[in-house]
Design a protein around this motif. Structure first.
Motif, PDB file in Angstrom:
ATOM      1  N   UNK A  60       0.859  -1.180   0.000  1.00  0.00           N
ATOM      2  CA  UNK A  60       0.000   0.000   0.000  1.00  0.00           C
ATOM      3  C   UNK A  60       0.900   1.237   0.000  1.00  0.00           C
ATOM      4  N   UNK A  61       1.008   1.869  -1.153  1.00  0.00           N
ATOM      5  CA  UNK A  61       1.850   3.061  -1.302  1.00  0.00           C
ATOM      6  C   UNK A  61       1.158   4.226  -0.603  1.00  0.00           C
ATOM      7  N   UNK A 100      11.106   5.170 -10.170  1.00  0.00           N
ATOM      8  CA  UNK A 100       9.699   4.830  -9.906  1.00  0.00           C
ATOM      9  C   UNK A 100       8.777   6.014 -10.186  1.00  0.00           C
ATOM     10  N   UNK A 101       7.551   5.706 -10.530  1.00  0.00           N
ATOM     11  CA  UNK A 101       6.468   6.682 -10.669  1.00  0.00           C
ATOM     12  C   UNK A 101       5.198   5.949 -10.239  1.00  0.00           C
ATOM     13  N   UNK A 102       4.972   5.909  -8.935  1.00  0.00           N
ATOM     14  CA  UNK A 102       3.900   5.119  -8.339  1.00  0.00           C
ATOM     15  C   UNK A 102       2.764   6.004  -7.863  1.00  0.00           C
ATOM     16  N   UNK A 103       1.543   5.507  -7.984  1.00  0.00           N
ATOM     17  CA  UNK A 103       0.373   6.208  -7.501  1.00  0.00           C
ATOM     18  C   UNK A 103      -0.005   5.692  -6.114  1.00  0.00           C
ATOM     19  N   UNK A 104      -0.646   6.537  -5.355  1.00  0.00           N
ATOM     20  CA  UNK A 104      -1.082   6.169  -4.010  1.00  0.00           C
ATOM     21  C   UNK A 104      -2.083   5.013  -4.068  1.00  0.00           C
ATOM     22  N   UNK A 105      -1.976   4.110  -3.124  1.00  0.00           N
ATOM     23  CA  UNK A 105      -2.932   3.006  -3.038  1.00  0.00           C
ATOM     24  C   UNK A 105      -2.258   1.643  -3.030  1.00  0.00           C
ATOM     25  N   UNK A 106      -3.030   0.608  -2.693  1.00  0.00           N
ATOM     26  CA  UNK A 106      -2.507  -0.764  -2.631  1.00  0.00           C
ATOM     27  C   UNK A 106      -2.392  -1.326  -4.042  1.00  0.00           C
TER      28      UNK A 106
END
Length: 412
Positions: free
Chosen positions: A249-250, A261-267
């Motif tokens: 879960x980011x 990295x280029x990650x979005x919020x959420x699991x």
């Protein structure tokens, strides 16, 4: 003198007479006229007409026995013995299959362990007393060894030479019934390094490798290190891919070019490259090195949870692939055994199930300016000493000591 027939010993070929004639008695006790007697001397037998209804019926058994036709054999249920033998055969086959499966489960990690690289991490000179419980130094290095050019580009690791640590953890396994404890030692922690003055703890690894890092950790914590485990970038990413990624879960949108990295919020499920970037990133984290250490513990908990799932353990090729990937990027101390590695894995698994404690060493200043002018992490000396004393004495910890930074390992 003739022998009395009634006293002669019978021979095998004598006729045995069965007299079935009715014996009807007269009132005076004698036989009626026409009635026969079993005694041949009986006068009633004389003069009896042939074929009379009361004639003797004689069975001659001389030299032969009456033959009785065999009754047809009735088919009943199958014999119990046959069913028992069949049941035993089935049990034997099942037992052999179970035995083979258990042997496979044992052989795979043993075979993988024999291929693990060995390093010398045992410090020379005086060391802290080895007390009850087990303490292990778990290190994640930024070694590029084994990475291809394409992988270096994909993972944004660069081509830096030398050796540094991205992760330093002290893993404590209690002998007194306490919860396992994972304590992060931030790589920017400002500590004394034997023979090299004070510096960031990461410098100990860069200067003297596993041996100097172990000596530095023992001196600053007072805890005897029982084993050493180190995993590099390549092994880290390959292990994640071997289990088809891990779910994390980011906490926020994370974009870091240096970590790739280029990650979005959420699991979400992260593959090897994104998971590696997630635990390496620190420049976009408002908590800096402390935030990164928390994400590293979170990731290790999620990884152990995934490794322990039936889909990983019960599928033979995935089980072997996971074991081989773990061994490929792993280096252990010369005196670290397979049981030591098992304890570390069990500790991380307990933390992932909220049955262990995941902490960071108590800190007093996250932006401490060193005499050299760089920013470092300064520990809270008194609180840190209390934490490490509890680990050294194997005191059961049910709650994190005051001042420690806590990171839960669950991802839901």
């Amino acid at each position: 003198m003739p022998t009395d027939p009634s006293r002669r010993r019978p021979r095998d070929d004598d006729a045995y007479v069965v007299d079935t004639r009715r014996r009807v008695k007269r009132p005076d006790g004698g036989p009626l006229p026409g009635a026969s007697s079993a005694n041949p001397a009986d006068p009633g037998d004389h003069g009896a007409p042939a074929g009379h209804a009361d004639d003797d019926f004689v069975v001659d058994t001389r030299g032969r026995r009456p033959s009785t036709p065999a009754a047809p054999r009735e088919r009943g249920p199958r014999e119990p013995g046959r069913r028992v033998r069949k049941g035993r055969a089935v049990l034997l086959v099942v037992g052999l299959l179970v035995l083979a499966w258990v042997a496979f489960l044992v052989w795979v990690p043993v075979q993988a362990w024999n291929s693990v690289a060995r390093v010398d991490n045992i410090p020379s000179g005086e060391r802290p007393v080895d007390t009850s419980g087990y303490n292990y130094l778990l290190v994640g290095s930024d070694s590029r060894a084994g990475l291809t050019k394409a992988q270096k580009k994909k993972y944004a690791t660069g081509n830096a030479e030398g050796q540094r640590t991205d992760t330093i953890m002290l893993v404590h396994v209690s002998d007194s019934g306490g919860k396992p404890v994972m304590v992060s030692l931030p790589r920017d922690s400002y500590v004394p390094i034997p023979g090299h003055g004070s510096n960031k703890i990461n410098a100990a690894f860069a200067i003297g490798g596993p041996k100097l890092l172990t000596e530095t950790v023992e001196n600053v914590t007072g805890v005897h290190v029982d084993g050493y485990l180190e995993i590099g970038f390549g092994g880290f990413a390959n292990l994640v891919d071997a289990v088809d990624g891990v779910t994390l879960c980011v906490p926020r949108d994370m974009k870091d070019k240096k970590a790739g990295i280029d990650l979005k919020k959420g699991c979400q499920n992260l593959d090897g490259g994104n998971a590696l970037g997630y635990v390496r990133s620190r420049y976009e984290d408002p908590m800096g090195d402390i935030g990164r250490a928390a994400r590293q513990r979170q990731f290790l908990g999620a990884l152990m949870k995934k490794v322990a799932t039936p889909a990983t353990v019960l599928i033979p090729w995935r089980y072997k692939q996971t074991a081989d990937a773990s061994a490929a990027g792993l280096a252990v101390g010369e005196q670290t055994g397979l049981m030591d590695a098992y304890r570390v894995l069990q500790a991380m698994r307990a933390v992932s199930a909220d049955q262990g404690l995941s902490l960071s060493v108590p800190t007093a200043d996250l932006a401490y300016r060193t005499p050299g002018g760089s920013l470092a992490v300064k520990w809270d000396t008194e609180k840190a000493k209390a934490l490490f004393k509890a680990l050294k004495d194997d005191e059961p910890l049910t709650e994190p000591p005051p001042g420690t930074t806590v990171q839960g390992a669950t991802n839901s």
